[in-house]
Design an enzyme around this catalytic site. Sequence first.
Site, short mmCIF file in Angstrom:
data_model
loop_
_atom_site.label_atom_id
_atom_site.label_comp_id
_atom_site.label_asym_id
_atom_site.label_seq_id
_atom_site.Cartn_x
_atom_site.Cartn_y
_atom_site.Cartn_z
CB CYS A 1 -1.25 -0.16 1.34
SG CYS A 1 -2.48 1.14 0.59
CG HIS B 1 -4.04 -4.07 1.93
ND1 HIS B 1 -3.19 -3.49 3.40
CD2 HIS B 1 -4.42 -2.17 1.45
CE1 HIS B 1 -3.56 -1.96 3.41
NE2 HIS B 1 -3.77 -1.33 2.60
CD GLU C 1 -2.65 -6.61 4.36
OE1 GLU C 1 -2.74 -5.59 4.80
OE2 GLU C 1 -1.87 -7.09 3.34
#
Length: 219
Positions: free
Chosen positions: A87, A196, A198
């Site tokens: 990011c 992102h 994750e």
Amino acid sequence: MNTAAAQPTVTVLDYGSGNVRSAVRALERAGANVSLSARPEDVLGADGLVVPGVGAFGSVMAELRAVDAIRMIGRRVAGGRPVLGICVGLQVLFEAGVEHGIREEGMGEWPGTVELLPADVVPHMGWNTVKAPEGSLLFNGVEEERFYFVHSYGVQTWDFEVIQPKMKPPAVTWSEHGAPFIAAVENGPLCATQFHPEKSGDAGARLLRNWVQSLKVAA
């Protein structure tokens, strides 16, 4: 056999960015032995370093300077030691960011300026497709998948001059929200994603696993 010892070590840079626990857990599931730290021995000594980023470009740069992270990231890159930005961790690797008319200098690893996306709705929040280049290491097996973005700013142009004839040019992945913007860059040891991983479900988990497995080859 101690299987933990065979895992590549990854440090998630702890410099005051937002909630990074999800990144730590995702990297652990990807097969890494993960620590959350800003100590030089952890940042410089790990097989891989992850630089997260949440918030304003200038604030993240100030927080990175406060823990001497810019110098340490530069040392890793110069030594061919893998780094993954996420990011705003991607954005600060570029030359500059412009937010609310204020220009802040970035790390300058790549050419380009982070600017407001010219879209009717910002932030760009949610799932989006990407266009990965052929042979991408990060996107191997997830080239057609969607990833989760949360951002209002992005790099919308790419002008990288290859100085050394034998130098492999970076692999750039694009997405679009109002205009095309850079979704990821793979440049030798230095990689980064605007989205992102994750928070990107199975596709993001596979991408992180691809990166973690590359650390075993580099180790």
